[in-house]
Every structure is written in structure tokens, then in C-alpha cells.
Scaffold this active site. Structure first.
Site, PDB file in Angstrom:
ATOM      1  N   GLU A   1       5.587  -8.777 -17.446  1.00  0.00           N
ATOM      2  CA  GLU A   1       4.637  -9.643 -18.108  1.00  0.00           C
ATOM      3  C   GLU A   1       4.937 -10.522 -19.194  1.00  0.00           C
ATOM      4  O   GLU A   1       4.796 -10.421 -20.182  1.00  0.00           O
ATOM      5  CB  GLU A   1       3.484  -8.480 -18.866  1.00  0.00           C
ATOM      6  CG  GLU A   1       2.682  -7.698 -17.786  1.00  0.00           C
ATOM      7  CD  GLU A   1       1.645  -6.670 -18.517  1.00  0.00           C
ATOM      8  OE1 GLU A   1       1.348  -6.723 -19.431  1.00  0.00           O
ATOM      9  OE2 GLU A   1       1.514  -5.736 -17.555  1.00  0.00           O
TER      10      GLU A   1
ATOM     11  N   HIS B   1      -9.986   5.117 -12.304  1.00  0.00           N
ATOM     12  CA  HIS B   1      -9.002   4.524 -13.126  1.00  0.00           C
ATOM     13  C   HIS B   1      -8.040   5.793 -13.552  1.00  0.00           C
ATOM     14  O   HIS B   1      -8.481   6.646 -14.047  1.00  0.00           O
ATOM     15  CB  HIS B   1      -9.639   3.622 -14.492  1.00  0.00           C
ATOM     16  CG  HIS B   1      -8.472   3.047 -15.247  1.00  0.00           C
ATOM     17  ND1 HIS B   1      -8.292   3.586 -16.594  1.00  0.00           N
ATOM     18  CD2 HIS B   1      -7.469   2.253 -14.851  1.00  0.00           C
ATOM     19  CE1 HIS B   1      -7.197   2.651 -17.143  1.00  0.00           C
ATOM     20  NE2 HIS B   1      -6.818   2.057 -16.069  1.00  0.00           N
ATOM     21  N   HIS B   2      -6.734   5.410 -13.278  1.00  0.00           N
ATOM     22  CA  HIS B   2      -5.798   6.663 -13.820  1.00  0.00           C
ATOM     23  C   HIS B   2      -4.678   5.583 -14.837  1.00  0.00           C
ATOM     24  O   HIS B   2      -3.764   5.248 -14.199  1.00  0.00           O
ATOM     25  CB  HIS B   2      -4.832   6.984 -12.768  1.00  0.00           C
ATOM     26  CG  HIS B   2      -5.822   7.807 -11.794  1.00  0.00           C
ATOM     27  ND1 HIS B   2      -5.487   8.128 -10.535  1.00  0.00           N
ATOM     28  CD2 HIS B   2      -7.168   8.533 -12.088  1.00  0.00           C
ATOM     29  CE1 HIS B   2      -6.437   9.012  -9.839  1.00  0.00           C
ATOM     30  NE2 HIS B   2      -7.369   9.248 -10.989  1.00  0.00           N
ATOM     31  N   GLU B   3      -4.897   5.846 -16.201  1.00  0.00           N
ATOM     32  CA  GLU B   3      -3.780   5.237 -16.933  1.00  0.00           C
ATOM     33  C   GLU B   3      -2.972   6.361 -17.064  1.00  0.00           C
ATOM     34  O   GLU B   3      -3.346   7.403 -17.658  1.00  0.00           O
ATOM     35  CB  GLU B   3      -4.371   4.623 -18.281  1.00  0.00           C
ATOM     36  CG  GLU B   3      -3.479   4.209 -19.217  1.00  0.00           C
ATOM     37  CD  GLU B   3      -2.495   3.260 -18.909  1.00  0.00           C
ATOM     38  OE1 GLU B   3      -2.760   2.234 -18.586  1.00  0.00           O
ATOM     39  OE2 GLU B   3      -1.319   3.646 -18.899  1.00  0.00           O
TER      40      GLU B   3
ATOM     41  N   GLU C   1      -0.796  -5.484 -10.633  1.00  0.00           N
ATOM     42  CA  GLU C   1      -0.663  -6.741 -11.721  1.00  0.00           C
ATOM     43  C   GLU C   1       0.761  -7.193 -11.407  1.00  0.00           C
ATOM     44  O   GLU C   1       1.284  -7.884 -10.595  1.00  0.00           O
ATOM     45  CB  GLU C   1      -0.905  -5.837 -12.993  1.00  0.00           C
ATOM     46  CG  GLU C   1      -1.033  -6.896 -14.282  1.00  0.00           C
ATOM     47  CD  GLU C   1      -1.326  -6.196 -15.458  1.00  0.00           C
ATOM     48  OE1 GLU C   1      -2.053  -6.592 -16.463  1.00  0.00           O
ATOM     49  OE2 GLU C   1      -0.538  -5.085 -15.497  1.00  0.00           O
TER      50      GLU C   1
ATOM     51  N   GLU D   1      -5.885 -10.583 -19.262  1.00  0.00           N
ATOM     52  CA  GLU D   1      -6.152  -9.569 -20.562  1.00  0.00           C
ATOM     53  C   GLU D   1      -5.247 -10.177 -21.485  1.00  0.00           C
ATOM     54  O   GLU D   1      -5.563 -10.302 -22.632  1.00  0.00           O
ATOM     55  CB  GLU D   1      -5.566  -8.157 -20.207  1.00  0.00           C
ATOM     56  CG  GLU D   1      -4.282  -7.991 -20.111  1.00  0.00           C
ATOM     57  CD  GLU D   1      -3.841  -6.629 -19.416  1.00  0.00           C
ATOM     58  OE1 GLU D   1      -4.628  -6.219 -18.693  1.00  0.00           O
ATOM     59  OE2 GLU D   1      -2.826  -6.090 -19.619  1.00  0.00           O
TER      60      GLU D   1
HETATM   61  C1  NOJ Z   1      -3.028  -2.357 -18.870  1.00  0.00           C
HETATM   62  C2  NOJ Z   1      -3.709  -2.969 -17.993  1.00  0.00           C
HETATM   63  O1  NOJ Z   1      -3.228  -4.110 -17.323  1.00  0.00           O
HETATM   64  C3  NOJ Z   1      -5.312  -3.036 -18.271  1.00  0.00           C
HETATM   65  O2  NOJ Z   1      -6.109  -3.775 -17.263  1.00  0.00           O
HETATM   66  C4  NOJ Z   1      -6.011  -1.813 -18.568  1.00  0.00           C
HETATM   67  O3  NOJ Z   1      -7.284  -2.005 -19.124  1.00  0.00           O
HETATM   68  C5  NOJ Z   1      -5.080  -1.071 -19.696  1.00  0.00           C
HETATM   69  N1  NOJ Z   1      -3.730  -1.017 -19.242  1.00  0.00           N
HETATM   70  C6  NOJ Z   1      -5.457   0.361 -19.901  1.00  0.00           C
HETATM   71  O4  NOJ Z   1      -5.023   1.050 -18.959  1.00  0.00           O
HETATM   72 CA    CA Z   2      -0.846  -4.904 -18.010  1.00  0.00          CA
END
Ligand code: NOJ
Ligand code: CA
Length: 704
Positions: free
Chosen positions: A175, A415-417, A504, A510
């Protein structure tokens, strides 16, 4: 899927055991003879290659070498044991993609080399009309089970000081903003020092791939890798004096090696896309062609789709991911009873998004912040065992929402963070995907924000490459498609695993919401189209209409509204977000383009473009015969002359043109847009003015 047509002709095979007698010139040319990749051994018996285009050297003699931890000399004192060439003419079908049928036509050279101890290596070279590639094969070696690679040294010796579009060779994140410099001016370390990204680890003056270059005569080269499997990601170390790039693998602080593999094995392909015009880079399918065929068969359970979601509201600070729970002394999660009322992923809010999607030809609704763990996300060292991928917050009724979505013809996107704690995620993979199956969900967005746990591993090293693959393979068993954020780079794996739908791996939308450097400048996407996008689909998340970002006084989107529409065509992904809040789309005539635009393509044609300046792409939707055209520019205004000769003879299309108004400007008048209806046919010609940071989008609906 149509069976692929295969025609293979092996026409030459030699067996020779002395390098002196054949050191000049074993080579293979592409089917139209434009590109030739040459092989030879130098007088120390070390392998070299070089590349010519129409007879002119474009990559000069470049070494092929490895450093192993084992006491073994595999790259010295070699002789050619045998070599052979073959022609391939195949085609295959993309289950979803930029086009339906892909032609895969190339000539291949294999050279078997042997050292005095009778240990062998095999070099594979391929020449395509749109580029060349090489890879190493390590067959079995007596007395050795595996090889530990301390470094791979594949060289690319450039012949002039190319203009280069590059990001630093960061081991953790892609990024970054692209830099445009001469090859001799690349200084990734200096750039890194000035970057405000906390996670960066950039050990050398190295760049990440794809890295794209243009010569003085306009020749374009883009360096990348294909089929990155059970290996470390490759960065390219830059020697600014000799103009040489040398592979530099991402390592680990937990092991002395960068890659360890059981014998026998093959490395990823090292690829160079070659094009006389920048636009041809985008239409090249070299990277997917270098990958193995589809292993999953029919993935009809994945539908290419537009999606909305509970997402942008967190990035513009209108809502939070976390609900307001804390962990008590016993390590148990407890509701504080003080939910601050800004939690985004509530049942009520999700219902609103489902209704909005259903009313607007949008099939997916992403919900971030639905599960427990967000209280210990960014800024916490110990993030293992924190995120729980099956337990919703108390204000999120996952079952009722899934059922409601289904009744409306919409699907919730999971969604899995992981918060870069992949071991925690791996433990829960089966139960997390089972939950998705139970709820009828088929797409998950994954995320890996932060420094990796365990310490000493990097996002782009072999350990993580294997993690990302494990997630993909496990997901496939549950009919789940992956959209990874903070991913490993795309290397065409989507051909083999078509559940790798998007990712990504760049500075996405973002950054415009919160980057302290003011967000992505207008040249960002006209560079991305010729760099990152050559690797594969991008989840960029276009579609911001409230461009001024009123809740973020120091940020705005650095494009016009017309450019936001154009991105649905220019940036390819089989899932495309309409990322703004539903209320920002209300009463907006321009939103009609997002309702109409396709996401799955019969064919795609890049009409024009120059790296970092502008690009225009036309795509024909599968099934409907509708076409969509998108064009974007950097900070400079320009006029694009459009011809529609790609349309079918004799057909008339009802077209809507969305373009920058006369006084539009990304800085102070971004939403000024002109929308015009007209009929378009094959012989129509149009001139469209793009304003600074601007663009245009055209929908062409076939009149039946
Ligand atoms: C980074 C991701 O690129 C973004 O899209 C997401 O909202 C946040 N992490 C939270 O997981
Ligand atoms: Ca990101």
C-alpha cells in the site's frame, strides 16, 4: 466450461554432454517471432540468458543463480545434458473474468544442466508474443530431501535507463504510492524513510512487482512473477549504476533460509511482459497463462457482483467496527452495557443496506464489525486468540439477516479481519466457513492489518504465502470465494483457484478517507492500471459520490464524480463495491450508471492509454451484449477521441454518457457532471473532454 483445445508439437530434442560444444546459442522465439529468449553457459559453466525483440537485445546477458544453505554447487561448472523445444497452442475459458476465451500460445525451451557430481537442474523458458518467462526446476538429488534457499539471484540486465513506475520492495505491504523515476534514480530506502506507514520493512534498494518501465523509444516492459506457490514473494533489488535488477526474496527472521522446499520442485515463473504500446500491457494475459488450469471445476456458486456495505461509514468516522465490549480479569468478554451507539454492524443498519441493494441491482452486502474481537485490533501487540469468526455481537442477528437477504435476492458478504494473526484464523477456518455455508454466504473479505504474529514473519514470505493458499483451498471446499485485503500479490492463481476472486494489495480508496498525506493523487490510478492491475483483479472499492468527505475536514477524494463511475470499467474486479453510504446515492442521476454497469465480461479492449497519464477501456458484458466504456485522466485535462469500431456492425446501442462538466475539477468542483443520452453505432465518433482528475463512463445498451 468448454474443453480447452490443445495442440502440442515437440520438434527438437538434443542430448549433449559438453557445454563447450553448444554454448552458442540455444534459444526460443515467440510464435510471431517478435520475442526471443536465449540461453548459454559462460566459461565457468554458469547459466545466463538474454532477451531480444525483433533481433535487438532488450535484456542483456543476465545470470541465473541460487545460494543454498546446503553444501551444494548447483549453478557452477554445468554442462548441457539435453534440451528440447515445443510449440503450444491452447485456449481456455475464464469462469469469470475480463474475457471469456483466453488464447494461450507460446513456444517453450527446456534445458537440462548437470554438474560434475551428476546433480541436475532444469531451466524452463517460454516465449509468448506478449512477453517471456523463465522458471527453475530442481529434480531429485541423491542424498538430499529438501533444499534451503538463502537467496535466489535471477538477474534482469536492462540496456537503457528506463522511466520506471515503482513501489518499494516492502516485505509487509504493497500500500504505497507509485514513484515515477529513471531506473538509475530509484531509491526505495529513502522513500521508505519518508513514508508514514508504520508496518513497512524494506531491507534493500528494492522494488515490488509488477514494476513497469518505458524506454525512450516507447518500448514497455513489466516485471512480475506468476504462480507464486510454496515460495517467498520476489522483490527486485535495483543496481542503479549497472541498471540491473536482481531477485531478492522476502525472508523470515525465524529461519536462516528464505524458502525451504522438498525435492523435487519448481519455482514460480519470473515474467517480463513486453509491449510496444502501454495499452497492450493491460490486454496481455501472460500472468494467468503461466498458471496451471482450473483445479476447482465449475464455480457456478460464485456470482460476479456489485456490492454495498457497512464499511465506508467506518473509514469516514461515522461508525465504529467495535460494539463496546471489554475483556474481564478471567479473560472473558463482557458487555460493558455502554455501547456507544456508533456501532455500524447492527441488524437495523444491515437491513437498510439489504433493502438498498435489492432496489438497485446490487447483489452483495458486506458487513464489517459483526463479530467479536474489534476491541483488541489496531495498536495491540497480542492479538492471538482475539478475533472470533463465528460469534456475532449481541446487536447483530446473523441468521435473521441472512434469511432476509435471501428473500430479497441479495447475499451477505462475510468479513474476517485476522489482525495479522493467521494462526488464530487457521484454527477457526473450518468452523468459520461452515457458518458461511449454514448462512448461505459465498464470498468473504479477509484482512491482515498489522505486524504479523508470530514475530519475525512477513506478509510476503513463504510462511504466509502458504497461509493464504491454505485459506483459499479450505474455502474452496466450502464453496467460498476470497477477496483478500493486505494479501500476497496476485500472480494469476485465480486461473487455478477461481475462488480467488479479488484482492487489495495497493493503496485503495480507503486512503482517501484518512491518509495524512492527502490521499491518492490523481495520477495514482492511471499508474495502477499499468502496474498492479497487470497482476490481477483489484478490490479498489470505487463509487464515492460525497467527494468532499464532510466528516473528514483534511481529506477528500482526488477525482471527479465522473471518474468514480469510470473506475467500474477501468479497474477490473468480478466484485465491485459501490462504497458510499446509501443516503449519498439518493436522488443522484449518476447512480444509474452503477445500477447498469456489468461485472463479468465477454471481452475487454484497452482503447488507449499512457502509464501515469490516462487510460480508456471498453468491456462487453457476458450474456447481455451491453458494452461499457470508462476513461480516466491524471491531474491534467485532456480530450479523448473515441471510435466505437469494436461494436457489432448494424447494431444500435442506446447510450448514456457521463462526463465531467465544463467547469469540473477534482479539487474544487468534483461533482459537476454532464449526463447525455444518445444512440451509438459502430461508425460513431466522439470527442470527450476530461477535466483535471476527471473521467467519463458510457453505458451502451443493445437495442433488441
Ligand atoms: C483494511 C482493509 O483494507 C479495509 O477495507 C478494512 O475495512 C479494514 N482493514 C478492517 O478490516
Ligand atoms: Ca488495506
Amino acid at each position: 466450461m468448454k474443453p480447452s483445445q490443445i495442440l502440442i508439437m515437440i520438434f527438437m530434442c538434443c542430448a549433449i554432454a559438453c557445454h563447450n560444444s553448444i554454448e552458442k546459442d540455444i534459444n526460443i522465439s515467440s510464435p510471431n517471432q517478435s520475442n526471443t529468449i536465449h540461453f548459454e553457459l559462460n566459461d565457468k559453466g554458469q547459466p545466463l540468458y538474454w532477451v531480444s525483440r525483433y533481433g535487438e537485445t532488450i535484456i542483456d546477458k543476465s545470470g541465473l543463480d541460487f545460494e543454498f544453505l546446503e553444501d551444494i554447487q548447483l549453478f557452477e561448472d554445468l554442462s548441457v545434458k539435453s534440451f528440447g523445444t515445443a510449440n503450444f497452442e491452447k485456449s481456455w475459458e475464464m469462469p469469470w473474468g475480463e474475457q471469456r476465451e483466453v488464447k494461450d500460445v507460446y513456444n517453450e525451451l527446456k534445458v537440462k544442466l548437470v554438474n560434475p557430481k551428476n546433480q541436475e537442474i532444469i531451466l524452463h523458458f517460454r516465449a509468448y508474443d506478449d512477453g517471456v518467462a523463465l522458471r527453475y526446476e530442481f529434480p531429485e538429488i541423491e542424498g538430499l530431501d529438501s533444499l534451503s534457499i538463502a537467496e535466489e539471484r535471477t538477474e534482469f540486465q536492462l540496456t537503457e535507463d528506463y522511466t520506471t513506475w515503482w513501489i518499494p520492495g516492502d516485505w509487509d505491504i504493497y500500500e504505497h504510492l507509485y514513484n515515477t523515476t529513471k531506473l538509475s534514480d530509484i531509491n526505495a530506502l529513502q522513500y521508505a524513510n519518508h513514508s508514514n506507514l508504520a508496518q513497512t520493512y524494506i531491507p534493500e534498494n528494492a522494488v515490488n512487482t509488477p514494476v513497469t518501465m518505458r524506454s525512450q523509444d516507447g518500448l514497455h516492459l513489466s516485471f512480475h512473477e506468476a504462480n507464486l506457490t510454496d515460495y517467498a514473494g520476489m522483490t527486485l533489488k535495483v543496481d542503479t549504476t549497472s541498471l540491473k535488477l536482481t531477485s531478492n526474496l522476502v525472508g523470515s527472521e525465524r529461519t536462516k533460509y528464505k524458502v525451504k522446499r522438498e525435492l523435487p520442485f519448481k519455482t514460480p515463473w519470473r515474467s517480463i511482459q513486453i509491449a510496444d504500446e502501454a495499452k497492450d500491457l493491460i490486454d496481455s494475459r501472460l500472468i494467468v497463462n503461466l498458471n496451471e488450469p482450473n483445479k476447482l471445476g465449475d464455480v457456478e456458486w460464485f456470482t460476479p457482483q456489485k456490492y454495498v456495505g457497512i464499511w465506508w461509514e467506518m473509514h469516514v468516522d461515522k461508525a465504529t467496527w467495535d460494539y463496546g465490549m471489554t475483556m474481564n480479569d478471567k479473560g472473558q468478554w463482557e458487555d460493558t452495557g455502554q455501547a456507544h451507539g456508533r456501532h455500524g454492524a447492527t441488524t437495523e443498519n444491515t437491513l437498510r443496506y439489504i433493502d438498498f441493494a435489492a432496489a438497485n441491482n446490487i447483489k452483495g452486502v458486506l458487513v464489517e464489525g459483526w463479530n467479536t474481537g474489534w476491541e483488541r485490533w489496531i495498536g495491540f501487540e497480542d492479538r492471538e486468540g482475539v478475533f472470533d469468526f463465528v460469534t456475532p455481537y449481541p446487536d447483530y442477528d446473523i441468521k435473521a439477516l441472512s434469511e432476509y437477504a435471501k428473500s430479497k435476492g441479495v447475499e451477505i458478504i462475510m468479513h474476517h479481519e485476522t489482525s495479522a494473526a493467521p494462526r488464530t484464523y487457521e484454527k477457526q477456518l473450518d468452523s468459520a466457513f461452515q457458518l458461511m455455508n449454514d448462512m448461505g454466504m459465498h464470498v468473504v473479505k479477509t484482512g491482515y492489518v498489522g505486524k504479523l504474529i508470530p514475530k519475525g514473519e512477513y506478509h510476503h514470505g513463504q510462511w504466509m504465502v502458504n497461509h493464504y493458499r491454505k485459506v483459499l483451498e479450505t474455502a474452496a471446499k466450502y464453496k467460498v470465494a476470497i477477496n483478500a485485503h493486505e494479501p500476497i500479490k496476485a500472480t494469476g492463481i485465480r486461473r487455478t483457484y477461481p475462488n480467488a476472486v479479488s484482492r487489495e494489495g495497493l493503496r485503495g480508496q480507503e486512503f482517501n478517507a484518512w491518509a495524512s498525506d492527502g490521499g491518492n493523487p490523481p495520477e495514482h490510478l492511471p499508474i495502477v492500471a499499468f502496474t498492479r492491475m497487470l497482476a490481477g483483479p483489484i478490490d479498489f472499492t470505487p463509487g464515492v459520490f460525497d467527494i468532499a468527505l464532510p466528516t473528514k475536514p483534511n481529506n477528500q477524494i482526488n477525482t471527479t464524480l465522473a471518474q468514480q463511475l469510470a473506475l467500474y470499467v477501468v479497474i477490473y474486479s468480478p466484485i465491485q463495491m459501490a462504497c458510499d453510504l446509501p443516503e449519498n446515492y439518493e436522488n443522484q442521476p449518476a447512480f444509474q450508471f452503477i445500477r447498469d454497469v456489468g461485472v463479468d465480461w465477454e471481452q475487454s479492449i484497452t482503447l488507449n492509454g499512457e502509464v501515469g497519464d490516462y487510460v480508456t477501456i471498453a468491456r462487453q458484458e457476458r450474456e447481455t451484449d451491453n458494452w461499457f466504456v470508462g476513461g480516466i485522466t491524471d491531474e491534467n485535462e485532456r480530450t479523448i477521441d473515441l471510435k466505437f469500431d469494436f461494436l457489432e456492425e448494424g447494431k444500435t446501442y442506446k447510450a448514456v454518457i457521463y462526463k465531467d462538466a465544463k467547469d469540473a475539477h477534482y479539487k474544487d468542483n468534483p461533482t459537476a457532471i454532464d449526463i447525455q443520452d444518445m444512440e451509438i453505432q459502430k461508425d460513431t465518433a466522439l470527442s470527450i473532454d476530461l477535466k483535471p482528475g476527471g473521467g467519463f463512463a458510457i453505458s451502451l445498451m443493445a437495442v433488441k
